[in-house]
Scaffold this active site. Sequence first.
Site, short mmCIF file in Angstrom:
data_model
loop_
_atom_site.label_atom_id
_atom_site.label_comp_id
_atom_site.label_asym_id
_atom_site.label_seq_id
_atom_site.Cartn_x
_atom_site.Cartn_y
_atom_site.Cartn_z
N GLU A 188 21.66 24.37 13.41
CA GLU A 188 20.51 23.95 12.60
C GLU A 188 20.09 24.98 11.54
O GLU A 188 18.96 25.46 11.54
CB GLU A 188 19.34 23.64 13.54
CG GLU A 188 19.67 22.51 14.51
CD GLU A 188 18.55 22.21 15.50
OE1 GLU A 188 18.37 21.03 15.82
OE2 GLU A 188 17.88 23.15 15.96
N HIS B 292 17.14 29.61 12.56
CA HIS B 292 16.23 29.86 13.69
C HIS B 292 15.82 31.33 13.75
O HIS B 292 15.79 31.94 14.82
CB HIS B 292 16.88 29.43 15.01
CG HIS B 292 16.88 27.93 15.20
ND1 HIS B 292 15.73 27.21 15.43
CD2 HIS B 292 17.90 27.04 15.19
CE1 HIS B 292 16.05 25.92 15.56
NE2 HIS B 292 17.36 25.78 15.41
N ASP C 271 14.19 33.11 18.78
CA ASP C 271 14.17 31.90 17.96
C ASP C 271 12.99 31.99 17.01
O ASP C 271 12.32 33.03 16.93
CB ASP C 271 14.08 30.65 18.87
CG ASP C 271 14.81 29.45 18.26
OD1 ASP C 271 14.46 29.07 17.13
OD2 ASP C 271 15.73 28.92 18.90
C1 ACM Z 1 20.31 23.05 19.73
O1 ACM Z 1 19.84 22.25 20.56
N1 ACM Z 1 19.73 23.22 18.55
C2 ACM Z 1 21.50 23.84 20.03
#
Ligand code: ACM
Length: 513
Positions: A284, A209, A142
């Site tokens: 996101e 991410h 991430d």
């Molecule tokens: C998430 O909680 N962004 C999958």
Amino acid sequence: MSNINVIPVPLKTAMKVGEFILPESASLVKFVKKKIDKSVEGDEAYRLEVTPEGIKIAASCERGLFMGWQTAKQLAMTANGTTTSPGGVSLPCLETEDRPRFAYRGFMIDSSRHMQAVDELKTMIRAAAFFKFNVFHWHICDDQGFRFESGKYPLLNTVGSWRDGSHFGKIKSAERYGGFYTKDEMREIVDFCGRHYIDVIPEIEMPGHVSAVLASYPEFLCANGNNAADNNITSDKIDVKILPGIFSDILCAGKEGVYEFVCGLLDEVMEVFPSKYIHLGGDEAPKKNWRACPNCQSRIKENSLADEEELQAYFINRVSGYLKSRGKTALTWNESLKSGKLDTEVITQMWMDKEDLCANRANGGGNIIISDFFAYYADYPYAMTPLNKTYRHEPIPKKVKKENHGNILGVETPIWTEYVDNFDKMAYQCYPRFAAAAESAWSEPKNKNADDFIKRMKKITPILKKTGVNPALAGEWNPLPHQRASGMIKFAAKNYSLDFAKEFIKMAKENKK
Ligand code: ACM
Ligand code: ZN
């Protein structure tokens, strides 16, 4: 109500006359007879019988026997010490027939924001197996750190695995933080999971991410990349993030080199993780860069895509196609559904879906995994997500038609680790909520009862503690309404800001649970 202290509650249990006395300090194994019986339908189903002589388990294969063995252990470990025959524990005679409601019963651990030692992961895996989970979704990279050892792309580890401090709410340190799991360590986890009949699904996040990837290989940024202001950075290069958040520098979807890199990396990932499934993230991913990037815009034009959301579907579909050519199936978080153009074969994981995207997807033939933020996210305080809320959540969304219920593959409960920087905190956040999610994943709704679950959980808690997993104290599982409000404000103010605390409460209220 269940007469036995087993989680998840079995499908059918008939109590019989008599008891089996397990002598004190005797090993249970000696009294359990396992038998392969092809008449038991389903590879995780089993029949279990307690007779005065001991316990018999029958299943069609070793996996089913393993599931029955978890039940046998729970029966024996929660049995009463007060028996008609002093010096042993008494198990009432019974017959149980059991099989899972859902085929997919997962838990997720985020090892990017904070890493766990291999032994800590094993402790979590062992506990999960005890509750009949069968998937470990490993969130291994991430923005805050890349944890997969890559021989092909060494900068992912020399650069991407390290950050210059940590600032997650009150967790604040200027110390360099990081590391990665070696291939041997990851294989050790895969092997350990295999012995517990748990599949390991690695997650390689894309297109968002990816700060750790971009810090290592900035050439995968969009032409106009590096939105310093959005990304809390002041330098002219992308950093591995020390803060939580959503960052607008994502992988360029226009550059061919990005797909070569991603597929090359996935080749390496597939060498380590034999699972049929690979998670591609997809959550996101802000589209700011893509809107302004000539490469991304050319890609949109060349492929007659409507917009950047269709470009995200193009990205995930293309990588999913690559995985498919290698015999694998891709998973993605629900954001990839936004354009309606995601290939049906990509499995979507529902975490935050206010638009019925997932119900529509399931009704349209797509497979779904339910990870509802308000029910199954274990990183939030019990004030926000009390145990009863986790327990009572019905995984199948109401709008999914009965004939499509089979498209809901199951349930997964995640622990994100921005605010979980040590093992005890992780155990506290996850248990007993993981056990509640496990029961929703395995047991039929008609057999579930929240009060009964709590009674059984209290019996099982001492056993869990012996395995090294200390759950939250029973008094904290279901806070009273006034405790919930103050608990949520405390958590949000500590980790975010007072303004966010207000938003947070509003959001929770809107979800009325
Ligand atoms: C998430 O909680 N962004 C999958
Ligand atoms: Zn681009």
